[in-house]
Scaffold this motif. Structure first.
Motif, PDB file in Angstrom:
ATOM      1  N   ILE A  11       0.852  -1.182   0.000  1.00  0.00           N
ATOM      2  CA  ILE A  11       0.000   0.000   0.000  1.00  0.00           C
ATOM      3  C   ILE A  11       0.890   1.236   0.000  1.00  0.00           C
ATOM      4  N   ILE A  12       0.883   1.980  -1.081  1.00  0.00           N
ATOM      5  CA  ILE A  12       1.687   3.197  -1.181  1.00  0.00           C
ATOM      6  C   ILE A  12       0.726   4.327  -1.535  1.00  0.00           C
ATOM      7  N   ASP A  13       0.307   5.082  -0.522  1.00  0.00           N
ATOM      8  CA  ASP A  13      -0.735   6.092  -0.742  1.00  0.00           C
ATOM      9  C   ASP A  13      -0.292   7.500  -0.345  1.00  0.00           C
ATOM     10  N   VAL A  14       1.015   7.689  -0.120  1.00  0.00           N
ATOM     11  CA  VAL A  14       1.523   9.024   0.200  1.00  0.00           C
ATOM     12  C   VAL A  14       1.696   9.807  -1.095  1.00  0.00           C
ATOM     13  N   GLU A  15       1.161  11.016  -1.132  1.00  0.00           N
ATOM     14  CA  GLU A  15       1.272  11.862  -2.316  1.00  0.00           C
ATOM     15  C   GLU A  15       2.455  12.800  -2.165  1.00  0.00           C
ATOM     16  N   ASP A  16       3.348  12.755  -3.143  1.00  0.00           N
ATOM     17  CA  ASP A  16       4.524  13.616  -3.127  1.00  0.00           C
ATOM     18  C   ASP A  16       5.070  13.668  -4.546  1.00  0.00           C
ATOM     19  N   TRP A  17       6.001  14.580  -4.790  1.00  0.00           N
ATOM     20  CA  TRP A  17       6.620  14.740  -6.103  1.00  0.00           C
ATOM     21  C   TRP A  17       8.119  14.739  -5.898  1.00  0.00           C
ATOM     22  N   LEU A  18       8.836  13.796  -6.501  1.00  0.00           N
ATOM     23  CA  LEU A  18      10.225  13.535  -6.144  1.00  0.00           C
ATOM     24  C   LEU A  18      11.190  13.878  -7.282  1.00  0.00           C
ATOM     25  N   PHE A  19      12.291  14.534  -6.901  1.00  0.00           N
ATOM     26  CA  PHE A  19      13.408  14.822  -7.795  1.00  0.00           C
ATOM     27  C   PHE A  19      14.684  14.495  -7.022  1.00  0.00           C
ATOM     28  N   PHE A  20      15.534  13.599  -7.546  1.00  0.00           N
ATOM     29  CA  PHE A  20      16.765  13.266  -6.818  1.00  0.00           C
ATOM     30  C   PHE A  20      17.688  12.467  -7.724  1.00  0.00           C
ATOM     31  N   THR A  21      18.917  12.282  -7.249  1.00  0.00           N
ATOM     32  CA  THR A  21      19.908  11.473  -7.945  1.00  0.00           C
ATOM     33  C   THR A  21      20.452  10.437  -6.976  1.00  0.00           C
ATOM     34  N   THR A  22      20.351   9.170  -7.319  1.00  0.00           N
ATOM     35  CA  THR A  22      20.856   8.106  -6.444  1.00  0.00           C
ATOM     36  C   THR A  22      22.368   7.958  -6.613  1.00  0.00           C
ATOM     37  N   ASP A  23      23.002   7.375  -5.595  1.00  0.00           N
ATOM     38  CA  ASP A  23      24.455   7.263  -5.606  1.00  0.00           C
ATOM     39  C   ASP A  23      24.889   5.954  -4.962  1.00  0.00           C
ATOM     40  N   PHE A  24      24.384   4.838  -5.478  1.00  0.00           N
ATOM     41  CA  PHE A  24      24.788   3.494  -5.052  1.00  0.00           C
ATOM     42  C   PHE A  24      24.482   3.220  -3.583  1.00  0.00           C
ATOM     43  N   GLU A  25      23.413   3.825  -3.059  1.00  0.00           N
ATOM     44  CA  GLU A  25      22.956   3.478  -1.708  1.00  0.00           C
ATOM     45  C   GLU A  25      22.351   2.077  -1.724  1.00  0.00           C
ATOM     46  N   THR A  26      22.218   1.472  -0.521  1.00  0.00           N
ATOM     47  CA  THR A  26      21.442   0.239  -0.470  1.00  0.00           C
ATOM     48  C   THR A  26      19.988   0.586  -0.804  1.00  0.00           C
ATOM     49  N   THR A  27      19.240  -0.424  -1.196  1.00  0.00           N
ATOM     50  CA  THR A  27      17.852  -0.180  -1.591  1.00  0.00           C
ATOM     51  C   THR A  27      17.060   0.460  -0.458  1.00  0.00           C
ATOM     52  N   LEU A  28      17.251  -0.024   0.770  1.00  0.00           N
ATOM     53  CA  LEU A  28      16.520   0.552   1.892  1.00  0.00           C
ATOM     54  C   LEU A  28      16.975   1.978   2.174  1.00  0.00           C
TER      55      LEU A  28
END
Length: 409
Positions: free
Chosen positions: A148-165
């Protein structure tokens, strides 16, 4: 198994279960079982195995699974894997192993995300992408489906080899908008990101009944007139009747005039800046703080776990002498399972951050993004560098990818 609460702890290796703790007098027992649960995190279970326990030689890090069940109604209160083992010998030449277990949510620490730019994405889209990538890399029992993913938001970012969590917690989760929940149903693992707990329970804790101790930490920084500051020092006077602040009139009446800055260094439009700050205003102007309490969980004396206090619980606390009469969320539960009726709770009327208990960090302003001289950092866009006279701007890994602007060209 009527009456007081009792637990069964089981080790699982290659599908074979070994009971290491059970309430019957002749059954094996662990020493010092301790449960710690935190909202939006994996949680942990710690205990010691004496040398004569059947599970003493059956613990392998990250391989051995661990399950703890409330025997009143077979409710699973912890499920995870062995994180560490520490053999030791006491002065009386008694051998034991100290075991620390981590919850299943930490399966998502076994994979990493690639370096990539995400823009104009919702939490549902991003979490689904992250989980799908995780699932193609791991064993079946570690696979996690979007729930269940019901949080409303708008995302902008760049990942950098973090763990998935780490990536989910860092880029997707806003503790003011929702919380993570890991659950298992029909042999499948699910990760939820929910705006509100389902059927959030409310337990009553009152002075003279089941409240043992209460410590209030109200040291969190707050203000009553909030000055939002966007990219390149952007403020809101132009569209806010010449005022650079947004006032919480009720807070001013109660606490007086207190100005505080709120950084929004990823926003470069003054109307959006005002809208975002208005949406966040209550978290800036209410000194939520945190409360540490010890309270008797009277549900442990019943035949069911349905009313037990946990991190899906809210508590209504009444202590007139300290001026407390409100409902708070349980953000952390720490319990000695040999005395489950006496848990220590950390509670707040707003969720804790994913890395720090509320009130741990002090500052002179309310930071959402960081600005250092002409260099601005923000998860939502990456890095923005602006010259002192604002004639040159360099934007890296943001919505535009890479953008270099000189004199607006």
């Amino acid at each position: 198994m009527g009456g007081a609460i009792v637990y069964k702890i089981t080790l699982i290796n290659n599908g074979l279960e070994t009971i290491v703790h059970y309430p019957d007098p002749e059954a094996p027992k662990v020493l010092d079982p301790h449960l710690n649960l935190k909202r939006s995190l994996a949680g942990s279970l710690a205990f010691s195995l004496p040398w004569n326990n059947p599970g003493y030689n059956l613990t392998t890090r990250f391989v051995t699974k661990v399950r703890c069940v409330d025997l009143r109604d077979d409710k699973e209160i912890f499920s995870g894997r062995v994180f560490s083992t520490k053999p030791s010998m006491t002065e009386n030449e008694e051998f034991k192993k100290d075991i620390v277990c981590e919850g299943k949510m930490n399966y998502l620490h076994d994979t990493i995300v690639q370096s990539a730019i995400y823009e104009d994405k919702t939490p549902e889209e991003v979490i689904t992408t992250f989980l799908n990538d995780h699932n193609v890399q791991v064993e079946d029992y570690k696979k996690v489906q979007p729930g269940i993913i019901d949080v409303e938001d708008w995302l902008f970012f760049t990942t950098d080899f973090e763990t998935t969590l780490e990536a989910i917690q860092k880029y997707c989760v806003d503790e003011n908008k929702g919380f993570l929940r890991f659950r298992a149903e029909n042999g499948m693992n699910y990760l939820d990101y929910m705006a509100n707990p389902p059927q959030d329970k409310i337990a009553d804790i009152s002075l003279g009944e089941n409240l043992k101790s209460l410590t209030i930490d109200d040291s969190q920084v707050f203000g009553t007139r909030i000055v939002p500051v966007g990219a390149n020092g952007l403020t809101i006077e132009r569209i806010n009747n010449g005022k650079n602040y947004i006032e919480d009139s009720a807070a001013v009446a109660k606490y007086g005039i207190i100005y505080k800055k709120a950084d929004y260094s990823d926003i470069d439009d003054d109307e959006q800046l005002k809208t975002e700050c208005e949406a966040d205003l209550s978290q800036y102007t209410q000194p939520a703080g945190a409360l540490d309490i010890s309270a008797l969980d009277l549900s442990t004396l019943t035949n069911t776990s349905v009313d037990s206090i946990d991190t899906a619980t809210s508590v209504h606390i009444k202590c007139p002498i300290l001026g407390v009469d409100d409902t708070y969320k349980v953000v952390e539960l720490d319990a000695d399972l040999t005395k489950p009726w006496d848990p220590k709770l950390t509670i707040s009327n707003k969720p804790a951050s994913l890395t720090d208990t509320i009130g741990d960090i002090q500052s002179n302003s309310i930071n959402r993004m960081a600005t250092y001289g002409g260099v601005q950092l923000g998860y939502k866009y990456g890095i923005r560098v602006v010259s002192h006279d604002k004639s040159v701007e360099i934007l890296l890994n943001g919505q535009e990818g890479i953008l270099i602007t000189k004199d607006s060209i």
